[in-house]
Scaffold this motif. Structure first.
Motif, PDB file in Angstrom:
ATOM      1  N   LYS A   1       0.368   2.213  -5.640  1.00 56.82           N
ATOM      2  CA  LYS A   1       0.866   2.987  -4.502  1.00 56.82           C
ATOM      3  C   LYS A   1       2.320   3.414  -4.671  1.00 56.82           C
ATOM      4  O   LYS A   1       2.830   4.194  -3.878  1.00 56.82           O
TER       5      LYS A   1
ATOM      6  N   LEU B   1       6.430   1.640   4.108  1.00 63.08           N
ATOM      7  CA  LEU B   1       6.386   2.864   4.904  1.00 63.08           C
ATOM      8  C   LEU B   1       7.725   3.137   5.586  1.00 63.08           C
ATOM      9  O   LEU B   1       8.209   4.273   5.590  1.00 63.08           O
TER      10      LEU B   1
ATOM     11  N   VAL C   1       3.594   7.532   1.455  1.00 58.20           N
ATOM     12  CA  VAL C   1       2.926   7.410   2.754  1.00 58.20           C
ATOM     13  C   VAL C   1       1.451   7.788   2.622  1.00 58.20           C
ATOM     14  O   VAL C   1       0.569   7.114   3.162  1.00 58.20           O
ATOM     15  N   TYR C   2       1.179   8.847   1.872  1.00 59.38           N
ATOM     16  CA  TYR C   2      -0.206   9.275   1.653  1.00 59.38           C
ATOM     17  C   TYR C   2      -1.019   8.178   0.973  1.00 59.38           C
ATOM     18  O   TYR C   2      -2.162   7.907   1.369  1.00 59.38           O
ATOM     19  N   ARG C   3      -0.428   7.528  -0.009  1.00 61.20           N
ATOM     20  CA  ARG C   3      -1.141   6.475  -0.733  1.00 61.20           C
ATOM     21  C   ARG C   3      -1.369   5.238   0.143  1.00 61.20           C
ATOM     22  O   ARG C   3      -2.213   4.410  -0.176  1.00 61.20           O
ATOM     23  N   HIS C   4      -0.612   5.124   1.222  1.00 57.73           N
ATOM     24  CA  HIS C   4      -0.759   3.989   2.131  1.00 57.73           C
ATOM     25  C   HIS C   4      -1.601   4.339   3.362  1.00 57.73           C
ATOM     26  O   HIS C   4      -1.570   3.602   4.349  1.00 57.73           O
ATOM     27  N   ARG C   5      -2.357   5.417   3.287  1.00 59.65           N
ATOM     28  CA  ARG C   5      -3.108   5.853   4.478  1.00 59.65           C
ATOM     29  C   ARG C   5      -4.111   4.802   4.946  1.00 59.65           C
ATOM     30  O   ARG C   5      -4.290   4.620   6.153  1.00 59.65           O
ATOM     31  N   GLN C   6      -4.760   4.094   4.007  1.00 57.77           N
ATOM     32  CA  GLN C   6      -5.685   3.040   4.411  1.00 57.77           C
ATOM     33  C   GLN C   6      -4.940   1.860   5.017  1.00 57.77           C
ATOM     34  O   GLN C   6      -5.409   1.236   5.973  1.00 57.77           O
TER      35      GLN C   6
ATOM     36  N   ILE D   1      -2.221   2.095   6.705  1.00 57.04           N
ATOM     37  CA  ILE D   1      -1.845   2.522   8.058  1.00 57.04           C
ATOM     38  C   ILE D   1      -3.000   2.271   9.020  1.00 57.04           C
ATOM     39  O   ILE D   1      -2.808   1.747  10.120  1.00 57.04           O
ATOM     40  N   ALA D   2      -4.196   2.625   8.572  1.00 63.99           N
ATOM     41  CA  ALA D   2      -5.386   2.392   9.398  1.00 63.99           C
ATOM     42  C   ALA D   2      -5.584   0.895   9.638  1.00 63.99           C
ATOM     43  O   ALA D   2      -5.920   0.472  10.757  1.00 63.99           O
TER      44      ALA D   2
END
Length: 201
Positions: free
Chosen positions: A108, A147, A178-183, A185-186
Protein backbone atom coordinates in the motif's frame (compact mmCIF):
# COMPACT_ATOMS: atom_id res chain seq x y z
CA UNK A 1 16.30 10.71 -22.45
CA UNK A 2 18.05 10.51 -19.08
CA UNK A 3 14.85 11.49 -17.30
CA UNK A 4 13.02 8.58 -18.92
CA UNK A 5 15.85 6.22 -17.94
CA UNK A 6 15.78 7.52 -14.36
CA UNK A 7 12.01 6.99 -14.17
CA UNK A 8 12.31 3.41 -15.45
CA UNK A 9 15.12 2.62 -12.99
CA UNK A 10 13.08 4.14 -10.15
CA UNK A 11 10.09 1.97 -11.05
CA UNK A 12 12.27 -1.15 -11.07
CA UNK A 13 13.76 -0.23 -7.69
CA UNK A 14 10.25 0.24 -6.34
CA UNK A 15 9.23 -3.14 -7.73
CA UNK A 16 11.46 -4.96 -5.23
CA UNK A 17 8.90 -6.20 -2.68
CA UNK A 18 10.85 -6.48 0.55
CA UNK A 19 7.89 -8.07 2.35
CA UNK A 20 8.09 -11.06 0.03
CA UNK A 21 11.90 -11.15 -0.17
CA UNK A 22 12.41 -10.79 3.60
CA UNK A 23 9.68 -13.29 4.46
CA UNK A 24 11.29 -15.83 2.15
CA UNK A 25 14.68 -15.17 3.75
CA UNK A 26 13.24 -15.67 7.25
CA UNK A 27 11.43 -18.84 6.19
CA UNK A 28 8.00 -17.26 6.73
CA UNK A 29 4.82 -17.65 4.71
CA UNK A 30 4.27 -15.33 1.78
CA UNK A 31 2.57 -12.21 3.25
CA UNK A 32 0.22 -12.23 0.27
CA UNK A 33 -1.37 -15.40 1.65
CA UNK A 34 -2.47 -14.35 5.17
CA UNK A 35 -3.86 -11.46 7.18
CA UNK A 36 -4.69 -8.53 4.93
CA UNK A 37 -2.74 -10.27 2.14
CA UNK A 38 -0.85 -7.01 1.75
CA UNK A 39 2.91 -7.37 1.18
CA UNK A 40 3.92 -4.75 3.69
CA UNK A 41 5.57 -4.44 7.10
CA UNK A 42 2.31 -4.33 9.07
CA UNK A 43 1.12 -7.60 7.60
CA UNK A 44 4.53 -9.25 8.03
CA UNK A 45 4.28 -8.26 11.71
CA UNK A 46 1.17 -10.45 11.92
CA UNK A 47 3.45 -13.44 11.38
CA UNK A 48 4.82 -12.75 14.86
CA UNK A 49 8.34 -12.11 13.57
CA UNK A 50 9.21 -8.53 14.56
CA UNK A 51 12.68 -8.70 13.00
CA UNK A 52 11.20 -9.57 9.61
CA UNK A 53 8.69 -6.74 9.91
CA UNK A 54 11.44 -4.24 10.77
CA UNK A 55 13.59 -5.41 7.84
CA UNK A 56 10.59 -5.06 5.54
CA UNK A 57 9.88 -1.56 6.82
CA UNK A 58 13.48 -0.45 6.40
CA UNK A 59 13.81 -2.02 2.96
CA UNK A 60 10.63 -0.50 1.58
CA UNK A 61 11.54 2.88 3.03
CA UNK A 62 15.11 2.71 1.79
CA UNK A 63 14.17 2.05 -1.83
CA UNK A 64 11.94 5.13 -1.87
CA UNK A 65 14.69 7.25 -0.37
CA UNK A 66 17.38 5.81 -2.65
CA UNK A 67 15.57 6.53 -5.92
CA UNK A 68 14.88 10.14 -4.97
CA UNK A 69 18.33 10.71 -3.49
CA UNK A 70 20.01 9.43 -6.65
CA UNK A 71 17.84 11.68 -8.82
CA UNK A 72 18.64 14.74 -6.72
CA UNK A 73 22.32 13.92 -6.18
CA UNK A 74 23.23 13.08 -9.78
CA UNK A 75 20.29 14.38 -11.78
CA UNK A 76 21.57 17.87 -12.49
CA UNK A 77 24.58 16.65 -14.45
CA UNK A 78 22.23 14.58 -16.64
CA UNK A 79 19.69 17.33 -17.15
CA UNK A 80 17.13 15.97 -14.68
CA UNK A 81 15.26 18.94 -13.19
CA UNK A 82 12.61 19.14 -10.46
CA UNK A 83 10.01 17.72 -12.84
CA UNK A 84 12.26 14.73 -13.41
CA UNK A 85 12.73 14.27 -9.67
CA UNK A 86 8.96 14.44 -9.21
CA UNK A 87 8.49 11.75 -11.86
CA UNK A 88 11.12 9.57 -10.19
CA UNK A 89 9.36 9.97 -6.84
CA UNK A 90 6.04 8.87 -8.30
CA UNK A 91 7.68 6.06 -10.32
CA UNK A 92 9.36 4.37 -7.35
CA UNK A 93 6.06 4.60 -5.46
CA UNK A 94 4.16 3.07 -8.38
CA UNK A 95 6.74 0.29 -8.51
CA UNK A 96 5.92 -0.61 -4.94
CA UNK A 97 2.17 -0.52 -5.55
CA UNK A 98 2.30 -2.51 -8.80
CA UNK A 99 5.68 -4.32 -8.93
CA UNK A 100 6.64 -5.85 -12.26
CA UNK A 101 8.66 -8.56 -10.48
CA UNK A 102 5.67 -9.81 -8.47
CA UNK A 103 2.84 -9.92 -11.00
CA UNK A 104 1.90 -6.32 -10.19
CA UNK A 105 0.67 -7.30 -6.71
CA UNK A 106 2.27 -4.84 -4.32
CA UNK A 107 1.84 -3.13 -0.99
CA UNK A 108 0.00 0.00 0.00
CA UNK A 109 3.05 2.23 -0.06
CA UNK A 110 3.30 3.72 3.42
CA UNK A 111 6.98 2.97 4.07
CA UNK A 112 8.01 3.71 0.49
CA UNK A 113 6.15 7.02 0.54
CA UNK A 114 7.96 7.93 3.77
CA UNK A 115 11.28 7.09 2.14
CA UNK A 116 10.41 9.32 -0.80
CA UNK A 117 9.51 12.20 1.53
CA UNK A 118 12.77 11.78 3.47
CA UNK A 119 14.61 11.83 0.14
CA UNK A 120 12.89 15.05 -0.90
CA UNK A 121 13.60 16.70 2.45
CA UNK A 122 14.39 15.13 5.85
CA UNK A 123 12.18 17.59 7.75
CA UNK A 124 9.25 16.83 5.47
CA UNK A 125 9.69 13.12 6.09
CA UNK A 126 10.11 13.54 9.84
CA UNK A 127 7.00 15.72 10.13
CA UNK A 128 4.96 13.10 8.28
CA UNK A 129 6.47 10.27 10.31
CA UNK A 130 5.65 12.11 13.55
CA UNK A 131 2.04 12.41 12.39
CA UNK A 132 1.88 8.67 11.69
CA UNK A 133 3.46 7.78 15.03
CA UNK A 134 1.09 9.97 17.03
CA UNK A 135 -2.03 8.56 15.41
CA UNK A 136 -0.74 4.98 15.44
CA UNK A 137 0.16 5.21 19.13
CA UNK A 138 -3.19 6.74 20.03
CA UNK A 139 -5.37 4.34 18.02
CA UNK A 140 -3.19 1.30 17.18
CA UNK A 141 -4.61 1.50 13.67
CA UNK A 142 -1.77 1.57 11.14
CA UNK A 143 -4.18 2.30 8.29
CA UNK A 144 -5.80 5.28 10.02
CA UNK A 145 -2.38 6.68 10.86
CA UNK A 146 -1.33 6.27 7.22
CA UNK A 147 -4.45 8.00 5.93
CA UNK A 148 -4.06 10.98 8.23
CA UNK A 149 -0.34 11.25 7.48
CA UNK A 150 -1.12 11.09 3.75
CA UNK A 151 -3.57 13.97 4.16
CA UNK A 152 -1.01 16.12 5.94
CA UNK A 153 2.04 15.33 3.79
CA UNK A 154 1.15 17.72 0.89
CA UNK A 155 0.14 20.36 3.43
CA UNK A 156 3.49 20.04 5.19
CA UNK A 157 5.28 20.38 1.85
CA UNK A 158 3.25 23.43 0.86
CA UNK A 159 3.87 25.06 4.23
CA UNK A 160 7.62 24.41 4.08
CA UNK A 161 8.39 25.08 0.42
CA UNK A 162 5.30 26.44 -1.30
CA UNK A 163 3.44 24.89 -4.23
CA UNK A 164 5.56 23.42 -7.02
CA UNK A 165 5.88 20.27 -9.11
CA UNK A 166 7.35 18.29 -6.20
CA UNK A 167 4.33 19.16 -4.08
CA UNK A 168 2.19 17.79 -6.91
CA UNK A 169 4.14 14.52 -6.74
CA UNK A 170 3.52 14.33 -2.99
CA UNK A 171 -0.18 14.95 -3.58
CA UNK A 172 -0.33 12.20 -6.22
CA UNK A 173 1.34 9.73 -3.85
CA UNK A 174 -1.05 10.68 -1.07
CA UNK A 175 -4.06 10.20 -3.33
CA UNK A 176 -2.80 6.80 -4.46
CA UNK A 177 -2.11 5.78 -0.87
CA UNK A 178 -5.67 6.65 0.10
CA UNK A 179 -6.94 4.69 -2.90
CA UNK A 180 -4.92 1.64 -1.87
CA UNK A 181 -6.44 1.88 1.61
CA UNK A 182 -10.04 1.90 0.38
CA UNK A 183 -10.78 -1.49 1.95
CA UNK A 184 -9.20 -0.34 5.21
CA UNK A 185 -11.47 2.70 5.16
CA UNK A 186 -14.47 0.42 4.80
CA UNK A 187 -13.18 -1.78 7.64
CA UNK A 188 -12.58 1.22 9.89
CA UNK A 189 -16.13 2.43 9.31
CA UNK A 190 -17.47 -1.07 10.00
CA UNK A 191 -15.28 -1.53 13.08
CA UNK A 192 -13.52 -4.53 11.55
CA UNK A 193 -10.04 -3.11 10.99
CA UNK A 194 -7.14 -5.04 12.56
CA UNK A 195 -4.97 -3.22 15.06
CA UNK A 196 -1.19 -3.10 15.05
CA UNK A 197 0.30 -6.29 16.47
CA UNK A 198 -2.75 -8.51 15.91
CA UNK A 199 -1.72 -12.01 14.84
CA UNK A 200 -2.73 -13.68 11.60
CA UNK A 201 -5.70 -16.04 11.68
Amino acid sequence: MYTILAVVIAYLIGSISFAVVVSHGFGLADPRTYGSKNPGATNVLRSGNKAAAICTLLGDGFKGWLAVWLAIRFGEQFGIDDTGVALVAVAVFLGHLWPVFFKFVGGKGVATALGVLLGLNPWLGLATLATWLIIAYATRYSSLAALIAAFFAPLFYGFMFGPDVLMLAVFVMSALLVYRHRQNIANLIAGKESRIGSKKK
